[in-house]
Structure formats: structure tokens, C-alpha cells
Enzyme design. Structure first.
Site, PDB file in Angstrom:
ATOM      1  N   ARG A 170       0.851  -1.178   0.000  1.00  0.00           N
ATOM      2  CA  ARG A 170       0.000   0.000   0.000  1.00  0.00           C
ATOM      3  C   ARG A 170       0.894   1.236   0.000  1.00  0.00           C
ATOM      4  O   ARG A 170       2.032   1.190   0.466  1.00  0.00           O
ATOM      5  CB  ARG A 170      -0.907   0.016   1.234  1.00  0.00           C
ATOM      6  CG  ARG A 170      -1.822  -1.191   1.370  1.00  0.00           C
ATOM      7  CD  ARG A 170      -2.598  -1.127   2.682  1.00  0.00           C
ATOM      8  NE  ARG A 170      -3.527  -2.240   2.829  1.00  0.00           N
ATOM      9  CZ  ARG A 170      -3.235  -3.383   3.453  1.00  0.00           C
ATOM     10  NH1 ARG A 170      -2.035  -3.551   3.997  1.00  0.00           N
ATOM     11  NH2 ARG A 170      -4.121  -4.355   3.551  1.00  0.00           N
ATOM     12  N   LYS A 194      -2.546  -2.689   7.771  1.00  0.00           N
ATOM     13  CA  LYS A 194      -3.770  -2.375   8.510  1.00  0.00           C
ATOM     14  C   LYS A 194      -3.841  -3.212   9.782  1.00  0.00           C
ATOM     15  O   LYS A 194      -3.424  -4.366   9.813  1.00  0.00           O
ATOM     16  CB  LYS A 194      -4.995  -2.637   7.629  1.00  0.00           C
ATOM     17  CG  LYS A 194      -5.143  -1.657   6.475  1.00  0.00           C
ATOM     18  CD  LYS A 194      -6.430  -1.899   5.706  1.00  0.00           C
ATOM     19  CE  LYS A 194      -6.642  -0.858   4.610  1.00  0.00           C
ATOM     20  NZ  LYS A 194      -7.888  -1.083   3.860  1.00  0.00           N
ATOM     21  N   HIS A 270      -2.551   2.602  -5.860  1.00  0.00           N
ATOM     22  CA  HIS A 270      -3.130   1.286  -5.566  1.00  0.00           C
ATOM     23  C   HIS A 270      -3.162   0.392  -6.798  1.00  0.00           C
ATOM     24  O   HIS A 270      -3.267  -0.834  -6.675  1.00  0.00           O
ATOM     25  CB  HIS A 270      -4.538   1.459  -4.993  1.00  0.00           C
ATOM     26  CG  HIS A 270      -4.832   0.531  -3.852  1.00  0.00           C
ATOM     27  ND1 HIS A 270      -4.122   0.564  -2.659  1.00  0.00           N
ATOM     28  CD2 HIS A 270      -5.741  -0.459  -3.706  1.00  0.00           C
ATOM     29  CE1 HIS A 270      -4.600  -0.363  -1.835  1.00  0.00           C
ATOM     30  NE2 HIS A 270      -5.572  -0.994  -2.456  1.00  0.00           N
ATOM     31  N   ARG A 273      -0.608  -2.218  -6.687  1.00  0.00           N
ATOM     32  CA  ARG A 273      -0.980  -3.333  -5.802  1.00  0.00           C
ATOM     33  C   ARG A 273      -1.924  -4.298  -6.523  1.00  0.00           C
ATOM     34  O   ARG A 273      -1.766  -5.520  -6.444  1.00  0.00           O
ATOM     35  CB  ARG A 273      -1.628  -2.760  -4.544  1.00  0.00           C
ATOM     36  CG  ARG A 273      -2.000  -3.768  -3.467  1.00  0.00           C
ATOM     37  CD  ARG A 273      -2.364  -2.987  -2.205  1.00  0.00           C
ATOM     38  NE  ARG A 273      -3.111  -3.771  -1.236  1.00  0.00           N
ATOM     39  CZ  ARG A 273      -2.542  -4.553  -0.315  1.00  0.00           C
ATOM     40  NH1 ARG A 273      -1.245  -4.676  -0.293  1.00  0.00           N
ATOM     41  NH2 ARG A 273      -3.295  -5.208   0.559  1.00  0.00           N
ATOM     42  N   HIS A 296      -3.966  -9.219   3.487  1.00  0.00           N
ATOM     43  CA  HIS A 296      -5.428  -9.239   3.582  1.00  0.00           C
ATOM     44  C   HIS A 296      -5.853 -10.083   4.783  1.00  0.00           C
ATOM     45  O   HIS A 296      -5.368 -11.198   4.965  1.00  0.00           O
ATOM     46  CB  HIS A 296      -6.048  -9.834   2.315  1.00  0.00           C
ATOM     47  CG  HIS A 296      -5.998  -8.933   1.134  1.00  0.00           C
ATOM     48  ND1 HIS A 296      -6.080  -9.379  -0.170  1.00  0.00           N
ATOM     49  CD2 HIS A 296      -5.872  -7.575   1.051  1.00  0.00           C
ATOM     50  CE1 HIS A 296      -6.000  -8.356  -1.002  1.00  0.00           C
ATOM     51  NE2 HIS A 296      -5.879  -7.259  -0.286  1.00  0.00           N
ATOM     52  N   TYR A 305      -9.269 -10.793  -7.208  1.00  0.00           N
ATOM     53  CA  TYR A 305      -8.262 -10.725  -8.258  1.00  0.00           C
ATOM     54  C   TYR A 305      -8.321 -11.937  -9.175  1.00  0.00           C
ATOM     55  O   TYR A 305      -7.823 -11.891 -10.293  1.00  0.00           O
ATOM     56  CB  TYR A 305      -6.864 -10.587  -7.638  1.00  0.00           C
ATOM     57  CG  TYR A 305      -6.704  -9.281  -6.910  1.00  0.00           C
ATOM     58  CD1 TYR A 305      -6.588  -8.083  -7.607  1.00  0.00           C
ATOM     59  CD2 TYR A 305      -6.688  -9.224  -5.518  1.00  0.00           C
ATOM     60  CE1 TYR A 305      -6.471  -6.873  -6.938  1.00  0.00           C
ATOM     61  CE2 TYR A 305      -6.560  -8.024  -4.842  1.00  0.00           C
ATOM     62  CZ  TYR A 305      -6.452  -6.860  -5.550  1.00  0.00           C
ATOM     63  OH  TYR A 305      -6.339  -5.665  -4.896  1.00  0.00           O
TER      64      TYR A 305
END
Length: 328
Positions: A170, A194, A270, A273, A296, A305
Site C-alpha cells: 500500500r 492495517k 493502488h 498493488r 489481507h 483478483y
């Protein structure tokens, strides 16, 4: 003393009668909540800043001095309606709704309100969009743009693009990358994603070569900014003034290279990514491994994806198969 006692200045629990709770204005309650999620729950600065921005809409539309216990479901629905009138996307509005739910849940837990009106607030349906990504040719061209165009800082910008693509990081993870996070051979790094979760990301040979060239030039241009010089700027990426590069700085850099002066196909940071994830899955990487590389928390986020890859295969098939779309 319990966590509740420490954080609720006037009501220790929500079983106490409403009359026992000190009334508080919306703005003050929001400030309390932001301190709580930052200091007690330990959410990242970026996450807290996002909540602050969303709750600022609530304060603006309802009134900063409005007692928080007077805010009802019609007020909240009115806020959603006004955001829709201002052409906010469904995703942005849902983020606002999530912030309000969290805030109201906090107020209920610590006795600021008796009933939580946000429980009746429904999220909007969001159209499903496939993530925007680049083909291999497009990402190769973009990584060469700094050298061919010389718009800003050639070696830094190429290293930035190569590392974003190579690692799937990110933008916040790249700008917060420190020298002490890097391996000695520059082949990998530990980044904090995150939820303050650490993971290891990797940089292939093109990224390592570009990074080495940038660091050599960086030390020459800003010797006081290197760790060797003892200056406290330990971030790997600097702006042209010699201070740490920011998220917005990366977006500005990319906007220059993907605007009319460059490829003329706008891309956000992004997109690197998305392109990383798509390339990994298209080339047979295990989806669980890709989930780990991207950081994730849910595999369902990674699975989107696979849809990108499927759509790309359909597109290639339609273009290449001789009888595709033709009548006999």
C-alpha cells in the site's frame, strides 16, 4: 479501575439511568471517540484520520453543539441523503455510515446515549467494479517514464514505482518504510499494514537495482538525511526538500507521470498493488500465499483478483480465437 471507568467521565456503565449521565455535545463526543480508538484500541493514525474526516461530515450537518443523545435516525438518514446530493460515491457513504456506527456504539457503551439510532442505518448497495490494473507492458512503460521524461526526481521515482509493483505494498506502507525495516541486501522488508500487523514483502532485481541507484543519489544530494549522517529522517523515500515523502506526495508524483505529460492514462498508487496481485495469481501463485503477501485479513478480498484474471483471459480469447464473434 475498569476500562469503562477510565474512559467514561460521568457514567460507569450503560445500565445507569439517563439522568445520571452528563450530557455532551457532538463535537466533544467525537473527540473522545477518536482518542479512544487511537489510544485504547490502537488503530493506526491513517485509520483515525479517516474516522475524523467522516465524523466531520456528521458534525457539519447535525451541529457541533447538538447533544449527542438528541441525535436520532432521521438525523443520520438526513446526513446520508445530503452526502448523496453532494455526489459522494456509495463506497464513501458506506464508509461514513461505518464511522457513525462505530461512534454511536462507543456512545452507547459508555453511557452517552441510551438507544443507538445507528442500528437502523442501512448501508448502500455498491456496484461491483473489478480492480483497475495494468498489463505487463503498461507497468514496464510506467516504470521507465521517470528516465524518459525527467519530470521530477528520476531515480527516486523509478525506485518508487518498481518497489510498489514488486512488493504489492500500500502507498502508506511504502512512505512509512524505514531503513531499519529493510534487509541488508535490499531484497525484502518488514512493513506494518492495517491493524498494525507486520508482514514481510519482497523486492525483485529491477526494484533492488533502482533502489540502490536512488539511495546513492539520495546520499549525495541530502547527506544530512541519511542514517550515516545521523539525521533523524530514517524514511527510505524523501521528497525534493529532503524530508519524508507522504501519501499525497506519491499520488502527485504518479499523477504527473500518468497525466498528459506521461502515459495519459491516470493510475492511482493502488493500481500497482492490483497489478501485483493479478500477476501473481495469473502466473499460478497460491491464493493463500498472495493473501499473506498483500496482508489481507480475509481471503475473500484476495479472491476478487481471480475475477480480474478471468476477465483478462476472456478478453484475450475474444481477440485471439479466429472464430470468436463471427458467424459461419
Amino acid at each position: 479501575m475498569s476500562e469503562t471507568d477510565e474512559l467514561s467521565p460521568s457514567c460507569g456503565n450503560d445500565r445507569m439511568p439517563e439522568s445520571k449521565c452528563e450530557r455532551i455535545g457532538l463535537s466533544e463526543a467525537c473527540d473522545e471517540y477518536l482518542l479512544y480508538i487511537g489510544n485504547v484500541r490502537g488503530l493506526s493514525e491513517n485509520t483515525v484520520a479517516g474516522y475524523r474526516e467522516d465524523l466531520s461530515h456528521l458534525i457539519e450537518m447535525v451541529g457541533e453543539n447538538r447533544p449527542v443523545d438528541e441525535i436520532g435516525i432521521m438525523d443520520l438518514r438526513g446526513c446520508v441523503g445530503r452526502l448523496s446530493q453532494k455526489k459522494y460515491s456509495a463506497t464513501s457513504i458506506n464508509r461514513f455510515i461505518a464511522a457513525v456506527r462505530g461512534f454511536m456504539s462507543y456512545c452507547r457503551k459508555f453511557g452517552r446515549i441510551v438507544n443507538n439510532p445507528a442500528l437502523e442505518l442501512k448501508s448502500l448497495k455498491v456496484p461491483k467494479h473489478l480492480p483497475k490494473f495494468m498489463t505487463q507492458a503498461e507497468v514496464d512503460r510506467l516504470c521507465m517514464e521517470p528516465k524518459e521524461n525527467g519530470l521530477l526526481w528520476e531515480k527516486r521515482d523509478r525506485a518508487l514505482f518498481e518497489m510498489l509493483y514488486s512488493s504489492g505494498c500500500r502507498v502508506s506502507e511504502i512512505v512509512n518504510l524505514k531503513f531499519q525495516d529493510m534487509s541488508s541486501d535490499l531484497s525484502s522488508a518488514i512493513v506494518t499494514g492495517k491493524g498494525n500487523k507486520d508482514r514481510r514483502v519482497y523486492f525483485e532485481s529491477d526494484a533492488r537495482e533502482a533502489l540502490s541507484a536512488y539511495l546513492e543519489e539520495r546520499d549525495r544530494l541530502f547527506p544530512q538525511s541519511s542514517l550515516k549522517g545521523g539525521f533523524p529522517v530514517s524514511n527510505v523515500f524523501l521528497n525534493c526538500k529532503g524530508t519524508a515523502l507522504t501519501d499525497n506526495g506519491v499520488r502527485y508524483i504518479l499523477s504527473r507521470y500518468t497525466g498528459p505529460e506521461g502515459t495519459n492514462r491516470h493510475m492511482s498508487p493502488h493500481a500497482f498493488r492490483h497489478t501485483f496481485a493479478t500477476a501473481m495469481l495469473s502466473n499460478g501463485a497460491d491464493i493463500r500465499m498472495v493473501q499473506e503477501m498483500l496482508g489481507h485479513s480475509s481471503i475473500s478480498t484476495t479472491q476478487r483478483y481471480t475475477h480480474v484474471s478471468t476477465e483478462r483471459l476472456k478478453e484475450v480469447y475474444a481477440q485471439a480465437f479466429p472464430h470468436s464473434g463471427k458467424k459461419d
